[in-house]
Design a protein around this motif. Structure first.
Motif, PDB file in Angstrom:
ATOM      1  N   HIS A   1       0.789  -1.237  -0.149  1.00 52.46           N
ATOM      2  CA  HIS A   1       0.009  -0.015  -0.073  1.00 52.46           C
ATOM      3  C   HIS A   1       0.918   1.279  -0.162  1.00 52.46           C
ATOM      4  O   HIS A   1       1.694   1.393   0.643  1.00 52.46           O
ATOM      5  N   LEU A   2       0.664   2.227  -0.897  1.00 53.25           N
ATOM      6  CA  LEU A   2       1.373   3.302  -0.902  1.00 53.25           C
ATOM      7  C   LEU A   2       0.502   4.426  -0.577  1.00 53.25           C
ATOM      8  O   LEU A   2       0.998   5.671   0.080  1.00 53.25           O
ATOM      9  N   TRP A   3      -0.738   4.618  -0.416  1.00 54.43           N
ATOM     10  CA  TRP A   3      -1.669   5.458  -0.168  1.00 54.43           C
ATOM     11  C   TRP A   3      -3.061   4.993   0.459  1.00 54.43           C
ATOM     12  O   TRP A   3      -3.523   4.250  -0.625  1.00 54.43           O
ATOM     13  N   ASP A   4      -3.470   5.123   1.133  1.00 55.83           N
ATOM     14  CA  ASP A   4      -4.952   4.434   1.765  1.00 55.83           C
ATOM     15  C   ASP A   4      -6.011   5.983   2.313  1.00 55.83           C
ATOM     16  O   ASP A   4      -5.422   6.642   3.068  1.00 55.83           O
ATOM     17  N   GLY A   5      -6.946   6.385   1.380  1.00 58.24           N
ATOM     18  CA  GLY A   5      -7.779   7.479   1.905  1.00 58.24           C
ATOM     19  C   GLY A   5      -8.683   6.834   2.845  1.00 58.24           C
ATOM     20  O   GLY A   5      -9.258   5.686   2.865  1.00 58.24           O
TER      21      GLY A   5
ATOM     22  N   GLN B   1     -13.619   4.566   0.543  1.00 55.83           N
ATOM     23  CA  GLN B   1     -12.333   4.419   0.842  1.00 55.83           C
ATOM     24  C   GLN B   1     -11.578   4.105  -0.804  1.00 55.83           C
ATOM     25  O   GLN B   1     -11.910   3.314  -1.297  1.00 55.83           O
ATOM     26  N   ARG B   2     -10.446   4.897  -0.880  1.00 53.77           N
ATOM     27  CA  ARG B   2      -9.656   4.788  -2.109  1.00 53.77           C
ATOM     28  C   ARG B   2      -8.207   4.297  -1.632  1.00 53.77           C
ATOM     29  O   ARG B   2      -7.860   4.633  -0.539  1.00 53.77           O
ATOM     30  N   HIS B   3      -7.474   3.727  -2.676  1.00 56.43           N
ATOM     31  CA  HIS B   3      -6.193   3.309  -2.450  1.00 56.43           C
ATOM     32  C   HIS B   3      -5.465   3.421  -3.725  1.00 56.43           C
ATOM     33  O   HIS B   3      -5.912   3.457  -4.922  1.00 56.43           O
ATOM     34  N   VAL B   4      -3.958   3.715  -3.498  1.00 55.43           N
ATOM     35  CA  VAL B   4      -2.992   3.427  -4.242  1.00 55.43           C
ATOM     36  C   VAL B   4      -2.087   2.275  -4.032  1.00 55.43           C
ATOM     37  O   VAL B   4      -1.587   2.501  -2.748  1.00 55.43           O
ATOM     38  N   VAL B   5      -2.000   1.185  -4.617  1.00 63.60           N
ATOM     39  CA  VAL B   5      -0.918   0.128  -4.244  1.00 63.60           C
ATOM     40  C   VAL B   5      -0.125  -0.331  -5.353  1.00 63.60           C
ATOM     41  O   VAL B   5      -0.286   0.321  -6.419  1.00 63.60           O
ATOM     42  N   VAL B   6       1.176  -0.856  -4.955  1.00 65.12           N
ATOM     43  CA  VAL B   6       2.055  -0.967  -6.057  1.00 65.12           C
ATOM     44  C   VAL B   6       2.191  -2.625  -6.117  1.00 65.12           C
ATOM     45  O   VAL B   6       2.551  -3.285  -5.018  1.00 65.12           O
ATOM     46  N   LEU B   7       2.446  -3.150  -7.085  1.00 58.04           N
ATOM     47  CA  LEU B   7       2.869  -4.504  -7.373  1.00 58.04           C
ATOM     48  C   LEU B   7       4.126  -4.799  -7.957  1.00 58.04           C
ATOM     49  O   LEU B   7       4.477  -3.934  -9.024  1.00 58.04           O
ATOM     50  N   ARG B   8       5.150  -5.600  -7.563  1.00 59.21           N
ATOM     51  CA  ARG B   8       6.327  -5.971  -8.128  1.00 59.21           C
ATOM     52  C   ARG B   8       6.535  -7.344  -7.889  1.00 59.21           C
ATOM     53  O   ARG B   8       6.047  -8.225  -7.184  1.00 59.21           O
ATOM     54  N   PHE B   9       7.273  -8.026  -8.769  1.00 57.63           N
ATOM     55  CA  PHE B   9       7.868  -9.264  -8.774  1.00 57.63           C
ATOM     56  C   PHE B   9       8.303  -9.737  -7.439  1.00 57.63           C
ATOM     57  O   PHE B   9       9.202  -9.222  -6.986  1.00 57.63           O
ATOM     58  N   LYS B  10       7.946 -10.960  -6.892  1.00 57.66           N
ATOM     59  CA  LYS B  10       8.674 -11.456  -5.892  1.00 57.66           C
ATOM     60  C   LYS B  10       9.989 -11.881  -6.504  1.00 57.66           C
ATOM     61  O   LYS B  10       9.938 -12.333  -7.523  1.00 57.66           O
ATOM     62  N   LYS B  11      11.101 -11.789  -5.730  1.00 55.86           N
ATOM     63  CA  LYS B  11      12.394 -12.173  -6.293  1.00 55.86           C
ATOM     64  C   LYS B  11      12.425 -13.323  -6.728  1.00 55.86           C
ATOM     65  O   LYS B  11      13.113 -13.399  -7.978  1.00 55.86           O
ATOM     66  N   GLN B  12      12.030 -14.362  -6.176  1.00 49.04           N
ATOM     67  CA  GLN B  12      12.329 -15.696  -6.731  1.00 49.04           C
ATOM     68  C   GLN B  12      11.659 -15.881  -8.194  1.00 49.04           C
ATOM     69  O   GLN B  12      12.210 -16.549  -9.061  1.00 49.04           O
ATOM     70  N   ARG B  13      10.605 -15.067  -8.309  1.00 52.01           N
ATOM     71  CA  ARG B  13       9.774 -15.138  -9.803  1.00 52.01           C
ATOM     72  C   ARG B  13      10.579 -14.344 -10.676  1.00 52.01           C
ATOM     73  O   ARG B  13      10.611 -14.858 -11.950  1.00 52.01           O
ATOM     74  N   ALA B  14      11.160 -13.223 -10.210  1.00 50.88           N
ATOM     75  CA  ALA B  14      11.758 -12.308 -11.378  1.00 50.88           C
ATOM     76  C   ALA B  14      13.033 -12.853 -11.707  1.00 50.88           C
ATOM     77  O   ALA B  14      13.167 -12.573 -12.876  1.00 50.88           O
ATOM     78  N   LEU B  15      13.366 -13.766 -11.103  1.00 50.14           N
ATOM     79  CA  LEU B  15      14.821 -14.523 -11.597  1.00 50.14           C
ATOM     80  C   LEU B  15      14.621 -15.655 -12.610  1.00 50.14           C
ATOM     81  O   LEU B  15      15.470 -15.959 -13.315  1.00 50.14           O
TER      82      LEU B  15
END
Length: 358
Positions: A334-338, A343-357
């Protein structure tokens, strides 16, 4: 467009975990998440993806373009077609999908599997713009995908601030052709004019009106109130717009869009993917997740702007988080939670390290 927001109702005070419908949907999400992405079957009939070229007739595209603008903090002004004027001139526009007439007839901002809300700038887009401004992202040299772009404001900002390439995707071809492309052209034109115009008339120093943490140029609204339409944008010579050469435009559902771009050599990989108010329908989660998985660069980020729950449609952040967790491919932060209202939100997704490799 000034239609009813038929799935944005006041927040419920009850605990959603105590609602039988919520529990059933959560169980369905968990079941879908356990299946492999290659086995995904579309929830609705496929809408074939295609690429749109913006060079057909720029004089016609911008002939009746009436715009409004939004400025957030230090971000450059973003211009987009005025929704009221767009609605009033809908009958004059090309629309092979008939979404303009059908949304007017049904007075609805969403017709699932037919029209997915792309003609309206939704609230969470502004939340994400504010977060970008706060973080100072400049996009220098990055490849960006505006997924479910609608008006395209997120991609346009990336384009203005140095992105190497920006691709826009929306479910409806009418949205791409009649809204997204004109908005990009208008902002490309503005980018070229801004230096000389600032010197001549002090642009950017006029009266501004603040709404929901954003500043909208007051002149357009004042002109409408006085019975005078906002100023029209002049048509532009697209050959003089170098920023436009960095853009590509696609329509279609996410399954066929992914299949289309995967045919390219090399296949596009995006450093940043923006998607705003696209997780309202749980049936779309598998195809959305697969698209993000296949198109995100190994160190890339997906920014999702959303509401906690979309009443009347069923999706929202809580169910999407469950789906992502079950898949095990992305981490979600979660980056921002109103906290006010729905309620509104901004979230960020990124690869888990094992998957990204892998």
């Amino acid at each position: 467009m000034s239609f009813c927001f038929n799935f944005d109702l006041p927040a419920l005070t009850t605990n959603p975990d105590g609602d039988d419908g919520y529990k059933v949907q959560k169980e369905n999400i968990e079941t879908a998440a356990k299946s492999t992405e290659d086995d995904i079957k579309p929830a609705v009939p496929l809408k074939e993806a295609k690429e749109h070229l913006p060079l057909s007739d720029p004089q016609f595209i911008l002939r009746d373009a009436v715009t409004e603008s939004v400025t957030i903090g230090t971000l450059p002004p973003l211009h987009f077609l005025n929704e009221t004027v767009f609605e009033k001139t809908a009958s004059e526009r090309e629309d092979d999908e008939r979404i303009l007439s059908r949304t007017a007839e049904q007075r609805s901002d969403l017709i699932s599997g037919v029209y997915e809300g792309g003609l309206k700038v939704w609230e969470c887009t502004y939340d994400l713009l504010e977060l970008i401004e706060k973080d100072g992202e400049t996009f220098g040299g990055k490849a960006v995908l505006d997924l479910g772009c609608g008006a395209g404001l997120l991609g346009i900002l990336a384009l203005q601030r140095g992105a190497r390439q920006v691709h826009f995707q929306d479910y409806n071809s009418t949205v791409i052709e009649q809204l997204t492309v004109p908005n990009v052209i208008i902002n490309c034109q503005e980018e070229n004019e801004v230096d000389s115009d600032d010197d001549k008339d002090g642009r950017g120093k006029g009266k501004m009106k603040e709404e929901d943490g954003c500043k909208k140029e007051g002149k357009d609204k004042e002109d409408e109130k006085d019975g005078n339409p906002p100023p029209k944008k002049k048509a532009t010579d697209l050959s003089q717009q170098p920023l436009l050469a960095k853009c590509r435009f696609f329509s279609g559902d996410w399954c066929t869009f992914l299949a289309l771009v995967e045919q390219e050599n090399p296949q596009p990989k995006y450093d940043l993917i923006f998607t705003s108010e696209t997780i309202y329908n749980t049936a779309y989660y598998p195809s959305l997740h697969k698209t993000l998985h296949k198109l995100l660069a190994p160190d890339g980020l997906v920014y999702v702007a959303t509401k906690s729950h979309y009443f009347g449609v069923g999706g929202g952040l809580h169910l999407f988080e469950t789906f992502v967790e079950q898949r095990g491919i992305f981490s979600l932060d979660h980056l921002w939670d109103g906290e006010e209202g729905l309620q509104r939100h901004v979230v960020v997704l990124r690869f888990k390290k094992q998957r990204a490799l892998k």
